[in-house]
Design an enzyme around this catalytic site. Structure first.
Site, short mmCIF file in Angstrom:
data_model
loop_
_atom_site.label_atom_id
_atom_site.label_comp_id
_atom_site.label_asym_id
_atom_site.label_seq_id
_atom_site.Cartn_x
_atom_site.Cartn_y
_atom_site.Cartn_z
N LYS A 169 1.01 -1.24 0.06
CA LYS A 169 -0.08 0.08 -0.07
C LYS A 169 0.90 1.20 -0.09
O LYS A 169 1.23 1.62 0.83
CB LYS A 169 -0.77 0.14 1.28
CG LYS A 169 -2.15 1.05 1.03
CD LYS A 169 -2.36 2.26 1.52
CE LYS A 169 -1.54 3.11 2.25
NZ LYS A 169 -1.79 4.28 1.42
N GLU A 244 9.34 1.87 10.90
CA GLU A 244 10.36 2.75 10.39
C GLU A 244 9.75 3.99 10.72
O GLU A 244 8.93 4.41 9.52
CB GLU A 244 11.08 2.72 9.08
CG GLU A 244 11.76 1.32 8.95
CD GLU A 244 13.09 1.00 9.53
OE1 GLU A 244 13.29 2.24 10.28
OE2 GLU A 244 13.47 -0.04 9.64
N CYS A 278 13.70 11.26 7.04
CA CYS A 278 13.55 10.77 8.56
C CYS A 278 14.98 10.86 9.12
O CYS A 278 14.92 10.98 10.44
CB CYS A 278 12.91 9.30 8.44
SG CYS A 278 13.93 8.43 7.40
N GLU A 378 9.49 16.61 14.97
CA GLU A 378 9.97 16.15 13.61
C GLU A 378 9.22 17.41 12.52
O GLU A 378 7.83 17.38 12.22
CB GLU A 378 9.54 14.76 12.93
CG GLU A 378 10.28 14.57 11.76
CD GLU A 378 10.01 13.17 11.39
OE1 GLU A 378 8.81 12.88 11.19
OE2 GLU A 378 10.79 12.56 10.95
P1 NAD Z 1 2.34 8.78 6.97
O1 NAD Z 1 2.31 8.27 8.41
O2 NAD Z 1 1.33 10.04 7.17
O3 NAD Z 1 1.97 7.84 5.80
C1 NAD Z 1 2.74 6.68 5.61
C2 NAD Z 1 1.82 5.64 5.01
O4 NAD Z 1 0.79 5.10 5.97
C3 NAD Z 1 1.07 6.23 3.86
O5 NAD Z 1 0.94 5.30 2.74
C4 NAD Z 1 -0.45 6.44 4.41
O6 NAD Z 1 -1.53 6.34 3.45
C5 NAD Z 1 -0.24 5.12 5.39
N1 NAD Z 1 -1.46 5.38 6.44
C6 NAD Z 1 -1.96 6.40 7.09
N2 NAD Z 1 -2.82 6.38 8.04
C7 NAD Z 1 -2.74 4.87 8.07
C8 NAD Z 1 -3.51 4.03 8.86
N3 NAD Z 1 -4.43 4.47 10.05
N4 NAD Z 1 -3.35 2.87 8.67
C9 NAD Z 1 -2.35 2.04 7.95
N5 NAD Z 1 -1.87 3.05 6.92
C10 NAD Z 1 -1.98 4.49 7.12
O7 NAD Z 1 3.64 9.45 6.81
P2 NAD Z 1 4.09 10.30 5.44
O8 NAD Z 1 3.55 11.70 5.60
O9 NAD Z 1 3.66 9.52 4.21
O10 NAD Z 1 5.59 10.29 5.28
C11 NAD Z 1 6.36 11.21 6.30
C12 NAD Z 1 6.78 10.25 7.43
O11 NAD Z 1 7.28 9.26 7.46
C13 NAD Z 1 7.82 11.20 8.40
O12 NAD Z 1 7.42 11.07 9.86
C14 NAD Z 1 9.17 10.61 8.33
O13 NAD Z 1 10.17 10.68 9.41
C15 NAD Z 1 8.56 9.14 8.15
N6 NAD Z 1 9.72 8.09 7.42
C16 NAD Z 1 10.56 7.42 8.04
C17 NAD Z 1 11.29 6.76 7.40
C18 NAD Z 1 12.20 5.72 8.31
O14 NAD Z 1 12.73 4.72 7.43
N7 NAD Z 1 12.35 5.62 9.68
C19 NAD Z 1 11.81 6.88 6.15
C20 NAD Z 1 10.98 7.86 5.62
C21 NAD Z 1 10.15 8.56 6.34
#
Ligand code: NAD
Length: 473
Positions: A169, A244, A278, A378
């Site tokens: 997804k 992550e 991140c 963040e």
């Molecule tokens: P997000 O958490 O909003 O979304 C990530 C994914 O989760 C998307 O596909 C989203 O549609 C899905 N999602 C949202 N709500 C959900 C739910 N209730 N159940 C299941 N899935 C759901 O994150 P984002 O805004 O897309 O990305 C930015 C974030 O990602 C930042 O906080 C960043 O630090 C983190 N990030 C972490 C890493 C790492 O490796 N640690 C790498 C890149 C980004």
């Protein structure tokens, strides 16, 4: 206009049951460049059923067969590198040099997984028992927008290498990149159902994956808030979970550091991926005695990190991905000023000369205390905080005083001393005088930056369960 109206289930492009349309934007122009028809929970269930049907055969495939699959996937994704590069720039706004790295990384991770698999032993001995590493089952892979193709391919590579089948997804905001990766994976001719890709909303498709009893494992990259809700949802059926999540990484500049190296290192670590990383080094810890010298160096060097047109090779910082992210980052800049931090560079609004696009001025605050909002949360944009420290012990205490623990950086002339500092940092990775990536090493967070590890052997084992068999040796 790119119209994406298919998802990928059971080896075929199909029209989703879901009928919601979602607009896709070019963040550098704010123009709509396409639309995606989103999958819904019913589509997620179909994808999970297809992955479940494909699991018995794939879990029994040989190591050589899986290596061959990963090699085919690598060839197919690298054949689309230029298309991916264009999509990353157009749909996400990454500056061209960074976008090239991202486009290549997507195929590299597949080859790296093949190498890890090649030297991995699925069977070992523990006392009188034979221990067999067994694939978990259907893996749900949920990815964010900030490195769409890389996260899809990286998670998929480890899942398939372990013998799991997958339902992916991706973020709804990066559907053009997802479509290119999906076409490439289709060209790689994997058995039907081994890979399924359902672009949809988190609350529907993501939630279905996190709760469905036929999903054995969830591997999620995204925000800590969503990670927490996935962990809760997955606990009902005791899914194995890799998370992550976010970070607030410290860049510790020790007092013997050469600032000619430390300053570009700090700005590159902080502004990587236009600040939407991140692992960005967003808290720069500087010795009090050298603070003015450091600030002056930053003020002079910031001109080497211009924000602007992502297709211009001189651009270092592209636009943020969405209007929502732009508003959020502007709010943090205002909060920084209100809480008493001092601007060394940048500030609110767009960079001079840019009237459209979700561009942010590369911003560095000083006089930041570690309890200020901009040092704790963040921001996910090009906004950095300089925090002064008295001595090494205080630097380590400040570095560890955060709910996060994803990555840390140490910059010093004396590498032995830097290694001693690194040993005291609570983070999944510590980079000393470098920004390089090591794909064979585990990647993941301490504390609220996540659970589990990706990459290399640790990442492969995250998709398996050990089974001890006694009486056969
Ligand atoms: P997000 O958490 O909003 O979304 C990530 C994914 O989760 C998307 O596909 C989203 O549609 C899905 N999602 C949202 N709500 C959900 C739910 N209730 N159940 C299941 N899935 C759901 O994150 P984002 O805004 O897309 O990305 C930015 C974030 O990602 C930042 O906080 C960043 O630090 C983190 N990030 C972490 C890493 C790492 O490796 N640690 C790498 C890149 C980004």
């Amino acid at each position: 206009m790119k119209i994406i109206d298919q998802i990928y289930i059971d080896g075929a492009f199909v029209t989703p049951h879901g009928d919601e349309r979602f607009d896709l934007f070019n963040p550098a122009t704010e123009q709509v460049i396409g639309s995606v028809r989103l999958a819904d929970a019913e589509d997620a269930r179909r994808a999970i059923a297809a992955a479940k049907r494909a699991f018995p055969a794939h879990s029994r495939s040989t190591k050589a067969e899986r290596i061959s699959m990963l090699q085919r996937m690598h060839a197919a994704v690298s054949a689309r590198e230029d298309d991916l590069l264009d999509a990353i720039i157009e749909e996400y706004g990454a500056p061209v040099a960074w976008a090239r790295w991202m486009a290549r990384h997507a195929s590299d991770v597949l080859l790296q997984a093949a190498k890890t698999l090649d030297s991995y032993d699925f069977v070992r001995r523990a006392g009188t028992a034979e221990v067999v590493m067994q694939p978990l089952g259907v893996a749900g892979l949920i990815t964010p927008w900030n490195s769409d193709a890389g996260f899809i391919c990286g998670k998929l590579a480890a899942a398939l290498a372990a013998g799991c089948t997958a339902v992916i997804k991706p973020s709804e905001m990066s559907a053009i990149q997802t479509r290119i990766v999906t076409e490439a994976l289709h060209d790689a001719q994997l058995p039907p159902g081994v890979v399924n890709i359902v672009t949809g909303r988190g609350e529907t498709v993501g939630a279905e994956i996190s709760t469905h009893p036929d999903v054995a494992k969830v591997s999620f990259t995204g925000s800590t808030a969503v990670g927490r809700s996935i962990l809760r949802a997955a606990s009902e059926t005791f899914k194995r979970v890799t998370l992550e999540l976010g970070g607030k990484s410290p860049m510790i500049v020790l007092d013997d550091a050469n600032f000619t190296q430390a300053i570009p290192l700090a700005l590159n670590a902080g502004f990587m991926n236009s600040g939407q990383a991140c692992v960005a080094g967003t808290r720069i810890l500087v010795p009090q005695a050298r603070l003015h010298e450091f600030e002056a160096g930053i003020a002079a060097a910031i001109a080497n990190f211009p924000a602007g047109d992502p297709r211009d090779p001189k651009t270092h910082i592209g636009p943020l991905v969405s209007r929502k992210q732009w508003d959020r980052v502007q709010r943090y800049i205002r909060i920084g000023i209100e809480e008493g931090a001092r601007l060394v560079a940048g500030g609110e609004g767009r960079p001079t000369g840019l009237d459209a696009g979700w561009f942010v001025r590369p911003t560095v605050f000083s006089d930041v205390r570690n309890d200020m909002t901009i040092a704790r949360e963040e921001i996910f944009g090009p906004v950095l905080s300089i925090i002064a420290y008295r001595d090494e012990a205080q630097a380590i205490a400040i570095a560890n005083d955060t709910p996060y623990g994803l990555q840390a950086y140490v910059c010093a002339t004396d590498v032995e001393r830097a290694a001693a500092v690194a040993a005291q940092i609570e983070a999944g990775r510590v980079l000393v005088n470098t920004l390089t990536h090591e794909p064979a090493a585990p990647f993941g967070g301490f504390k609220q930056s996540g659970i589990g590890r990706e990459y290399g052997t640790f990442g492969l084992e995250a998709f398996m369960e050990p089974k001890a068999v006694l009486g056969v040796l």
